[in-house]
Write an enzyme that holds these catalytic residues in place. Structure first.
Site, PDB file in Angstrom:
ATOM      1  N   ASP A 234      -2.733   1.409  -6.002  1.00 43.44           N
ATOM      2  CA  ASP A 234      -2.119   2.710  -5.667  1.00 43.44           C
ATOM      3  C   ASP A 234      -3.208   3.782  -5.624  1.00 43.44           C
ATOM      4  O   ASP A 234      -3.896   3.999  -6.610  1.00 43.44           O
ATOM      5  CB  ASP A 234      -1.060   3.043  -6.731  1.00 43.44           C
ATOM      6  CG  ASP A 234      -0.106   4.138  -6.288  1.00 43.44           C
ATOM      7  OD1 ASP A 234      -0.399   4.818  -5.288  1.00 43.44           O
ATOM      8  OD2 ASP A 234       0.919   4.315  -6.964  1.00 43.44           O
ATOM      9  N   HIS A 325       6.918   1.351   2.788  1.00 45.42           N
ATOM     10  CA  HIS A 325       6.509   2.636   2.214  1.00 45.42           C
ATOM     11  C   HIS A 325       5.368   3.278   3.005  1.00 45.42           C
ATOM     12  O   HIS A 325       5.434   4.461   3.344  1.00 45.42           O
ATOM     13  CB  HIS A 325       6.112   2.418   0.747  1.00 45.42           C
ATOM     14  CG  HIS A 325       5.754   3.661   0.014  1.00 45.42           C
ATOM     15  ND1 HIS A 325       6.658   4.667  -0.247  1.00 45.42           N
ATOM     16  CD2 HIS A 325       4.561   4.085  -0.518  1.00 45.42           C
ATOM     17  CE1 HIS A 325       6.055   5.646  -0.919  1.00 45.42           C
ATOM     18  NE2 HIS A 325       4.781   5.316  -1.089  1.00 45.42           N
TER      19      HIS A 325
HETATM   20  C1  HEM Z   1       7.255   5.158  -7.679  1.00 48.88           C
HETATM   21  C2  HEM Z   1       7.003   5.721  -6.510  1.00 48.88           C
HETATM   22  C3  HEM Z   1       5.872   5.324  -5.609  1.00 48.88           C
HETATM   23  C4  HEM Z   1       5.124   4.196  -5.604  1.00 48.88           C
HETATM   24  C5  HEM Z   1       5.231   2.999  -6.522  1.00 48.88           C
HETATM   25  C6  HEM Z   1       4.165   4.326  -4.536  1.00 48.88           C
HETATM   26  C7  HEM Z   1       3.216   3.369  -4.207  1.00 48.88           C
HETATM   27  C8  HEM Z   1       2.352   3.460  -3.143  1.00 48.88           C
HETATM   28  C9  HEM Z   1       1.426   2.432  -2.741  1.00 48.88           C
HETATM   29  C10 HEM Z   1       1.245   1.109  -3.450  1.00 48.88           C
HETATM   30  C11 HEM Z   1       0.772   2.866  -1.660  1.00 48.88           C
HETATM   31  C12 HEM Z   1      -0.274   2.086  -0.819  1.00 48.88           C
HETATM   32  C13 HEM Z   1      -1.684   2.268  -1.282  1.00 48.88           C
HETATM   33  C14 HEM Z   1      -2.205   3.667  -1.163  1.00 48.88           C
HETATM   34  O1  HEM Z   1      -2.563   4.153  -0.080  1.00 48.88           O
HETATM   35  O2  HEM Z   1      -2.237   4.316  -2.207  1.00 48.88           O
HETATM   36  C15 HEM Z   1       1.261   4.188  -1.352  1.00 48.88           C
HETATM   37  C16 HEM Z   1       0.855   4.970  -0.322  1.00 48.88           C
HETATM   38  C17 HEM Z   1       1.280   6.246  -0.079  1.00 48.88           C
HETATM   39  N1  HEM Z   1       2.278   6.909  -0.744  1.00 48.88           N
HETATM   40 FE1  HEM Z   1       3.358   6.204  -2.278  1.00 48.88          FE
HETATM   41  N2  HEM Z   1       4.342   5.529  -3.931  1.00 48.88           N
HETATM   42  C18 HEM Z   1       5.385   6.169  -4.550  1.00 48.88           C
HETATM   43  C19 HEM Z   1       5.894   7.417  -4.248  1.00 48.88           C
HETATM   44  C20 HEM Z   1       5.427   8.229  -3.255  1.00 48.88           C
HETATM   45  C21 HEM Z   1       5.925   9.547  -2.953  1.00 48.88           C
HETATM   46  C22 HEM Z   1       7.057  10.257  -3.708  1.00 48.88           C
HETATM   47  C23 HEM Z   1       5.190  10.031  -1.926  1.00 48.88           C
HETATM   48  C24 HEM Z   1       5.267  11.366  -1.230  1.00 48.88           C
HETATM   49  C25 HEM Z   1       6.343  12.091  -1.126  1.00 48.88           C
HETATM   50  C26 HEM Z   1       4.219   9.016  -1.570  1.00 48.88           C
HETATM   51  C27 HEM Z   1       3.294   9.141  -0.586  1.00 48.88           C
HETATM   52  C28 HEM Z   1       2.386   8.157  -0.212  1.00 48.88           C
HETATM   53  C29 HEM Z   1       1.410   8.329   0.845  1.00 48.88           C
HETATM   54  C30 HEM Z   1       1.175   9.589   1.674  1.00 48.88           C
HETATM   55  C31 HEM Z   1       0.719   7.115   0.941  1.00 48.88           C
HETATM   56  C32 HEM Z   1      -0.400   6.768   1.922  1.00 48.88           C
HETATM   57  C33 HEM Z   1       0.216   6.412   3.245  1.00 48.88           C
HETATM   58  C34 HEM Z   1      -0.817   6.047   4.299  1.00 48.88           C
HETATM   59  O3  HEM Z   1      -1.219   4.866   4.327  1.00 48.88           O
HETATM   60  O4  HEM Z   1      -1.221   6.951   5.034  1.00 48.88           O
HETATM   61  N3  HEM Z   1       4.402   7.937  -2.390  1.00 48.88           N
HETATM   62  N4  HEM Z   1       2.227   4.529  -2.273  1.00 48.88           N
END
Ligand code: HEM
Length: 414
Positions: A234, A325
Site C-alpha cells: 500500500d 480499487h
Molecule cells: C481500507 C481502505 C483502503 C485500502 C485497503 C486501500 C488499498 C490500496 C492499495 C493496496 C492500493 C494499490 C497500491 C498503491 O498504489 O498504493 C491502493 C491504491 C490507491 N488508493 Fe487505496 N485503499 C483504501 C482506501 C482508499 C481511499 C479511501 C482512497 C481515496 C479516497 C484511496 C485512494 C487510492 C489511490 C488514489 C490509489 C492509487 C491509484 C493509482 O494506481 O493511480 N484508497 N489503495
C-alpha cells in the site's frame, strides 16, 4: 540540581519554591481567567528552560531529529515514521482569538521542544523527552475552529467538509474536531509522551474529542510502500517528496496565510478481515488490481510497472476488473491526485474477530478538486468496499510551517 530541574505539574507547593519563576512565565503565555494554565501545570518549567540547552547537546548524538522550523510543517513530506497518533480536540466556548493565539504559541513551543528531544515546560517525565526518534508534530485546524473564532471569512479555499457517502457508517468518536495534533515517531514511547504533553497543554483551551493510533512497518525510504493489514503493498502510486510534482499536489499556493499549507482528510476505514479471509488469492488480487506478493499490477511483473487497464485475457475479459480499487481510484483528470500517508490500526476486541483497518490520511492542496472526485468514485463502485467500512471522517487545514520566534497558524490570527 537534578531534583530542582525535575518539573512537577501537580506540586501544591509550586508557588513557594524557586519553581515559581516558571509559574509566572507559563501564566504569561497562557493568560488569565478561564483559560489560565493551572499553577500545578506550570510548575518546574523555568528550571527546564535553563536545562534545555544542555539536553540538546546531550542528545546531539541520539537518533535523528526532524527539523520543526521550515516553510511547511513536518510530518507530511517526512518519510513515514512507524507509529502515529492523531489527536483531535474541540475549542472551549470561552476561547477567543487572543486565547487561541496563546494556545498556538504554547502548542508550537511544546512541539518545537519535543521534536528536538527537549522536555516541554512543566514536563513531569522529562527523561522521556530525551529521545526524538524522528518525532514530528503536525497541527491542523478543523472547519469548527474558523467558525468558532469568527474567522469563517478567512478559512482557506482548500478546506471543505466532505458530503455523506452511502458507504459511510461514521461514528462521532472518530469524526470531526476543531484542532488536530498529528504525532508521528519511530518509537511508540515517544509518541505516547508527546501526545500526553500536548494534551495537557491543550486541555486548558479545548475538550478532548478523539485519539486514534496507528502503526506501519518500517519502510525503505525509496518507495515508502509498506503493507496494510489486508496484506497488500500500500503506497505504490504516490507523489515523491522533494519533487516539483509533490509540491504542486500537496502544498497550497493560495495567496495569503495558507500559502505553503495543505489539507488533511483522515478517514478511519474498518477492514472486515474475517470475511476477507474467506477469499482465496485470485479474488483478493482482483479486488485491488495488484498482486499480493509483489504489489505489481495484474498486467505487469514488478511493483513499478504501469497498470494496463485496456488489457484483456483470451476471452476478452479485462485483466484488471473495471471496478478494481486501482481502476476506480486512478485519476481521471490531472488534478485528482494526493499524497496517501496511511497508518494501520488493530484494536483489542473481546471476541476472536478483528477490529482492524486503516487510518487513511490524504494530503492535498485542495480537498474539493483533488480528493473529493476520487472518493465519490470509490464510494460509488469499488470492489474493495465489500470488505471495508468508513467509520470515521475528519478534515483539517494544515497551516504552513513557522520560523524561530513564530508559531503555527500565525498568519491566520494576525
Ligand atoms: C481500507 C481502505 C483502503 C485500502 C485497503 C486501500 C488499498 C490500496 C492499495 C493496496 C492500493 C494499490 C497500491 C498503491 O498504489 O498504493 C491502493 C491504491 C490507491 N488508493 Fe487505496 N485503499 C483504501 C482506501 C482508499 C481511499 C479511501 C482512497 C481515496 C479516497 C484511496 C485512494 C487510492 C489511490 C488514489 C490509489 C492509487 C491509484 C493509482 O494506481 O493511480 N484508497 N489503495
Amino acid at each position: 540540581m537534578a531534583e530542582e530541574a525535575r518539573p512537577s505539574r501537580t506540586s501544591a507547593t509550586a508557588t513557594k519554591t524557586p519553581r515559581s519563576r516558571s509559574l509566572s512565565r507559563r501564566r504569561l503565555l497562557a493568560g488569565g481567567g478561564a483559560v489560565a494554565v493551572t499553577s500545578a501545570a506550570a510548575a518546574g518549567g523555568a528550571a527546564l528552560l535553563a536545562r534545555s540547552g544542555r539536553e540538546a547537546e546531550e542528545t546531539s548524538t541520539g537518533p535523528p531529529i526532524e527539523p520543526f522550523f521550515g516553510p511547511h510543517q513536518a510530518g507530511i513530506a517526512t518519510r513515514p515514521q512507524t507509529h502515529a497518533a492523531f489527536m483531535a480536540v474541540d475549542l472551549r466556548p470561552e476561547v477567543d482569538l487572543e486565547a487561541a493565539v496563546r494556545m498556538m504559541r504554547l502548542v508550537s513551543d511544546d512541539a518545537e521542544r519535543l521534536t528536538s528531544a527537549r522536555p516541554v515546560l512543566g514536563d513531569q517525565e522529562p527523561e522521556l523527552a530525551q529521545v526524538a526518534s524522528r518525532l514530528t508534530v503536525t497541527i491542523g485546524f478543523g472547519p469548527g475552529l474558523f467558525t468558532g473564532l469568527g474567522l469563517g471569512n478567512r478559512q482557506c479555499d482548500g478546506l471543505m467538509e466532505l458530503p455523506r457517502f452511502d458507504i459511510d457508517r461514521l461514528r462521532p468518536e472518530f469524526s470531526g474536531g476543531d484542532l488536530l495534533a498529528q504525532v508521528c515517531a519511530d518509537d511508540p514511547m515517544v509518541v505516547a509522551h508527546a501526545v500526553r504533553q500536548l494534551g495537557k497543554t491543550l486541555a486548558t483551551f479545548a475538550r478532548p474529542r478523539w485519539v486514534q493510533r496507528g502503526f506501519i512497518q518500517p519502510v525503505d525510504g525509496r518507495t515508502g510502500a509498506g503493507r496494510n493489514l489486508m496484506g497488500q503493498v500500500d503506497g505504490t502510486v504516490n507523489p515523491v517528496p522533494g519533487s516539483p510534482d509533490f509540491d504542486r499536489v500537496v502544498w497550497s499556493d493560495e495567496p495569503g496565510w495558507f500559502a505553503g499549507g495543505t489539507t488533511l482528510v483522515l478517514r478511519r476505514i474498518a477492514m472486515t478481515l474475517d470475511t476477507w479471509d474467506e477469499l482465496d488469492r485470485v479474488p483478493r488480487e482482483q479486488a485491488v488490481g495488484r498482486r499480493l506478493d509483489s504489489g505489481a499490477p495484474l498486467t505487469g511483473s514488478v511493483e513499478a510497472d504501469a497498470p494496463d487497464f485496456a488489457a484483456t485475457d483470451r476471452n476478452g475479459v479485462p485483466v484488471i476488473p473495471p471496478f478494481a480499487h486501482i481502476a476506480r481510484a486512478r485519476p481521471r483528470a490531472g488534478q485528482e491526485r494526493f499524497l496517501r500517508r496511511p497508518y494501520n490500526y488493530d484494536e483489542p476486541t473481546a471476541a476472536i474477530t478483528s477490529d482492524s483497518g486503516l487510518l487513511f490520511a490524504a494530503y492535498q492542496a485542495h480537498i474539493g478538486r483533488q480528493f473529493l472526485p476520487v472518493q465519490r468514485r470509490l464510494a460509488d463502485q469499488d470492489l474493495l468496499n465489500a470488505w471495508t467500512r468508513p467509520t470515521g471522517s475528519a478534515v483539517f487545514a494544515i497551516p504552513p510551517g513557522t520560523q524561530p520566534g513564530g508559531f503555527i497558524g500565525e498568519g491566520l490570527f494576525t
